[in-house]
Structure formats: C-alpha cells, structure tokens
Design a protein around this motif. Structure first.
Motif, PDB file in Angstrom:
ATOM      1  N   ARG A  96      -1.322  10.887  -3.705  1.00 54.09           N
ATOM      2  CA  ARG A  96      -1.092   9.448  -3.686  1.00 54.09           C
ATOM      3  C   ARG A  96      -0.779   9.039  -2.254  1.00 54.09           C
ATOM      4  O   ARG A  96      -0.169   9.793  -1.506  1.00 54.09           O
ATOM      5  N   GLY A  97      -1.208   7.838  -1.884  1.00 53.47           N
ATOM      6  CA  GLY A  97      -0.959   7.384  -0.523  1.00 53.47           C
ATOM      7  C   GLY A  97      -0.217   6.070  -0.500  1.00 53.47           C
ATOM      8  O   GLY A  97      -0.410   5.214  -1.353  1.00 53.47           O
ATOM      9  N   LEU A  98       0.647   5.950   0.517  1.00 44.80           N
ATOM     10  CA  LEU A  98       1.339   4.689   0.748  1.00 44.80           C
ATOM     11  C   LEU A  98       0.673   4.105   1.979  1.00 44.80           C
ATOM     12  O   LEU A  98       0.942   4.551   3.097  1.00 44.80           O
ATOM     13  N   TRP A  99      -0.260   3.176   1.762  1.00 42.65           N
ATOM     14  CA  TRP A  99      -1.048   2.702   2.882  1.00 42.65           C
ATOM     15  C   TRP A  99      -1.545   1.301   2.641  1.00 42.65           C
ATOM     16  O   TRP A  99      -1.130   0.640   1.689  1.00 42.65           O
ATOM     17  N   ASP A 100      -2.459   0.842   3.488  1.00 43.07           N
ATOM     18  CA  ASP A 100      -3.016  -0.495   3.377  1.00 43.07           C
ATOM     19  C   ASP A 100      -4.270  -0.403   2.493  1.00 43.07           C
ATOM     20  O   ASP A 100      -5.290   0.154   2.905  1.00 43.07           O
ATOM     21  N   GLN A 101      -4.199  -0.955   1.309  1.00 40.21           N
ATOM     22  CA  GLN A 101      -5.295  -0.762   0.364  1.00 40.21           C
ATOM     23  C   GLN A 101      -6.628  -1.338   0.829  1.00 40.21           C
ATOM     24  O   GLN A 101      -7.694  -0.857   0.457  1.00 40.21           O
ATOM     25  N   GLN A 102      -6.554  -2.386   1.648  1.00 40.64           N
ATOM     26  CA  GLN A 102      -7.810  -3.019   2.062  1.00 40.64           C
ATOM     27  C   GLN A 102      -8.572  -2.187   3.073  1.00 40.64           C
ATOM     28  O   GLN A 102      -9.795  -2.176   3.088  1.00 40.64           O
ATOM     29  N   ASN A 103      -7.835  -1.521   3.950  1.00 41.99           N
ATOM     30  CA  ASN A 103      -8.509  -0.824   5.047  1.00 41.99           C
ATOM     31  C   ASN A 103      -8.575   0.682   4.899  1.00 41.99           C
ATOM     32  O   ASN A 103      -9.432   1.325   5.481  1.00 41.99           O
ATOM     33  N   ASP A 104      -7.616   1.254   4.158  1.00 44.81           N
ATOM     34  CA  ASP A 104      -7.566   2.705   4.077  1.00 44.81           C
ATOM     35  C   ASP A 104      -8.218   3.190   2.792  1.00 44.81           C
ATOM     36  O   ASP A 104      -8.203   2.504   1.773  1.00 44.81           O
ATOM     37  N   MET A 121     -10.551  16.938   0.109  1.00 45.31           N
ATOM     38  CA  MET A 121     -10.151  15.534   0.121  1.00 45.31           C
ATOM     39  C   MET A 121     -10.152  15.048   1.562  1.00 45.31           C
ATOM     40  O   MET A 121      -9.683  15.746   2.450  1.00 45.31           O
ATOM     41  N   VAL A 122     -10.700  13.862   1.781  1.00 49.02           N
ATOM     42  CA  VAL A 122     -10.695  13.276   3.120  1.00 49.02           C
ATOM     43  C   VAL A 122     -10.014  11.915   3.023  1.00 49.02           C
ATOM     44  O   VAL A 122     -10.387  11.091   2.193  1.00 49.02           O
ATOM     45  N   PHE A 123      -8.986  11.696   3.836  1.00 43.80           N
ATOM     46  CA  PHE A 123      -8.270  10.411   3.834  1.00 43.80           C
ATOM     47  C   PHE A 123      -8.506   9.724   5.169  1.00 43.80           C
ATOM     48  O   PHE A 123      -8.519  10.376   6.207  1.00 43.80           O
ATOM     49  N   GLY A 124      -8.677   8.407   5.138  1.00 42.21           N
ATOM     50  CA  GLY A 124      -8.845   7.656   6.386  1.00 42.21           C
ATOM     51  C   GLY A 124      -7.816   6.549   6.455  1.00 42.21           C
ATOM     52  O   GLY A 124      -7.744   5.706   5.561  1.00 42.21           O
ATOM     53  N   CYS A 125      -7.000   6.553   7.533  1.00 42.46           N
ATOM     54  CA  CYS A 125      -5.964   5.527   7.694  1.00 42.46           C
ATOM     55  C   CYS A 125      -6.247   4.712   8.934  1.00 42.46           C
ATOM     56  O   CYS A 125      -6.398   5.270  10.026  1.00 42.46           O
ATOM     57  N   TYR A 126      -6.294   3.387   8.776  1.00 42.25           N
ATOM     58  CA  TYR A 126      -6.572   2.525   9.916  1.00 42.25           C
ATOM     59  C   TYR A 126      -5.308   2.301  10.735  1.00 42.25           C
ATOM     60  O   TYR A 126      -4.228   2.093  10.178  1.00 42.25           O
ATOM     61  N   THR A 127      -5.451   2.353  12.060  1.00 38.93           N
ATOM     62  CA  THR A 127      -4.307   2.082  12.947  1.00 38.93           C
ATOM     63  C   THR A 127      -4.591   0.803  13.708  1.00 38.93           C
ATOM     64  O   THR A 127      -5.462   0.794  14.561  1.00 38.93           O
ATOM     65  N   PRO A 128      -3.874  -0.284  13.418  1.00 34.31           N
ATOM     66  CA  PRO A 128      -4.163  -1.545  14.116  1.00 34.31           C
ATOM     67  C   PRO A 128      -3.683  -1.505  15.570  1.00 34.31           C
ATOM     68  O   PRO A 128      -2.867  -0.698  15.937  1.00 34.31           O
TER      69      PRO A 128
END
Lengths: 128, 114
Positions: A96-104, A121-128
C-alpha cells in the motif's frame, strides 16, 4: 557562458506541481515491459538457491534500466522483486502506498512455473 | 525559515524509527498467530495499514510505500530484492524480517521525500 569549476550553480524554482500529461507514469506500458523481462528471464528456469540472489538482482537492475528509458520526468522509481520456490506453501504479498493518487502509480506482474514463482512490482512517485 | 526546517536532520528518513514502527505493527497483528490461509489477507492488510498510520504520525514530508510478504514455513526458499532510482540524500528504505513457528513475514518500507 564559461563553466567556472569553483562557481556554485543555483537553480530557480519551476513552480510546476503536476507532471506533463505525456510524461505521466504509464502503468500499462511499464507492466508490459516487466512482463516481458520476467518471462524471458524465468520461463524455463528451475529454482536454484545459490543462483536466485543473482537472478533477482539482475532482474531488478534490468527492469529499472528499462523503466528509466521511458523518461518519466521527475519520477522516482522503486522496483521490488520477490522470488520463491514452489513447494505448496501459501504466500501472500500486499502493498500500500501513501502518495498522490493523481500522479503516482504502480505496475505489478506475477509469474509462476513448476518450480518457482516471481512477483515484480514497480512504483513511480512524482516529485514536484 | 522554511528552508532551514526542510534541510534539518529531523526531516530525513530515519531507518531506526521506521524499523521500530514495522516491528511493532507486525507484532501487534501476528503475535501468537499460526499460519491460516483464510486470515493471511487480513493480516497483511493490517500490518500495512498499521505501518502507514504510524508513519504518518511521524509528520514528515514523505510519500511512503509499504510492502508486506507473509509466507508459510514449508522449507521453501524465498528471496527479495529491490532497486531504487531516487535521491540518496533524502530518500531511504528499510526492511524487517519476522518469523514464528509457522510463517515468515518480511515487510519493506520505501520513503520518498516530497
């Protein structure tokens, strides 16, 4: 403009808070790539404890390199691969991830043959 | 100044704190439990949710990914690996392995600074 080695470069803020829609983390495309990589590497393999560590390290690096080629700008990429022997045991993997649902987003693929199973599993997290 | 707060050590990914959080979450959920096929899904969800809840309690500007594997002990081998493309100075990960007589539980937490 000459590059002075002693000079410190200060970058201005871009004030961009959303990724470029064309460069958003595309889970489908990533999934296909992961599927292809894992299948090619493990299709006729038998579980071997001494080789398993090398195999999954290689898989991790390969998948990461391929995802980097998509150039999802300003995305941090996390790849996690699990490989186990098939011996009739029960195994459950949850994340489970705690992140920005729109971008990640994430992509995952599971593979099994007679002697082993593998979950990538590959996860991508956007960094503004 | 906002910049000073964000660059201080308190905002970094502290592996020790996160390891303790994972350890507590697993022990609260799986203490004295025996592997049971129908309950595994619920256990993994609980472990992951507890971890996330406590991680949010740290009040740090991080995005977290928590991953939990529960496997029955049958003598089979299990290997896990991860590879991350991020900023080493601000981001971090940690893993914790727990076992009892009937099962293994491996939980990993990845933290990406915003």
């Amino acid at each position: 403009m000459d590059d002075n080695p002693g000079e410190l470069r200060v970058y201005e803020n871009t004030y961009i808070t959303q990724p470029n829609p064309k460069q958003k983390f595309n889970a489908e495309v990533v999934r296909k790539v992961v599927e292809e990589t894992v299948y090619t590497k493990l299709d006729r393999q038998k579980y071997n404890p001494s080789e398993a560590t090398t195999i999954i390290s290689d898989l991790c690096s390969t998948i990461q390199d391929q995802v980097k080629q998509f150039s999802f700008e300003r995305y941090k990429i996390i790849v996690q691969v699990t490989l186990g022997e098939m011996k009739g045991e029960g195994c459950f993997i949850s994340s489970r991830g705690l992140w920005d649902q729109q971008n990640d987003s994430y992509a995952s693929y599971s593979f099994q043959n007679g002697s082993l199973f593998c979950v990538a599993m590959v996860f991508g997290c956007y960094t503004p | 100044m906002m910049d000073d707060i964000q660059t201080s050590e308190e905002v970094a990914f502290v592996v020790e704190d996160v390891t303790n959080i994972i350890k507590e979450s697993i022990e609260v959920t799986l203490q004295q439990a025996s592997y049971h096929h129908s309950k595994v899904g619920q256990w993994t969800s609980n472990v992951v949710e507890q971890c996330l809840r406590r991680l949010t309690g740290l009040n740090k500007p991080f995005k977290y990914i928590v991953s939990c594997i529960i496997m029955q002990k049958t003598g089979a081998g299990l290997h896990t690996a991860s590879s991350c493309y991020w900023d080493n100075a601000s981001d971090g990960s940690c893993s914790y392995r727990w076992e009892n007589k009937t099962m293994y539980c491996i939980t990993s937490v990845f933290g990406c600074m915003i």
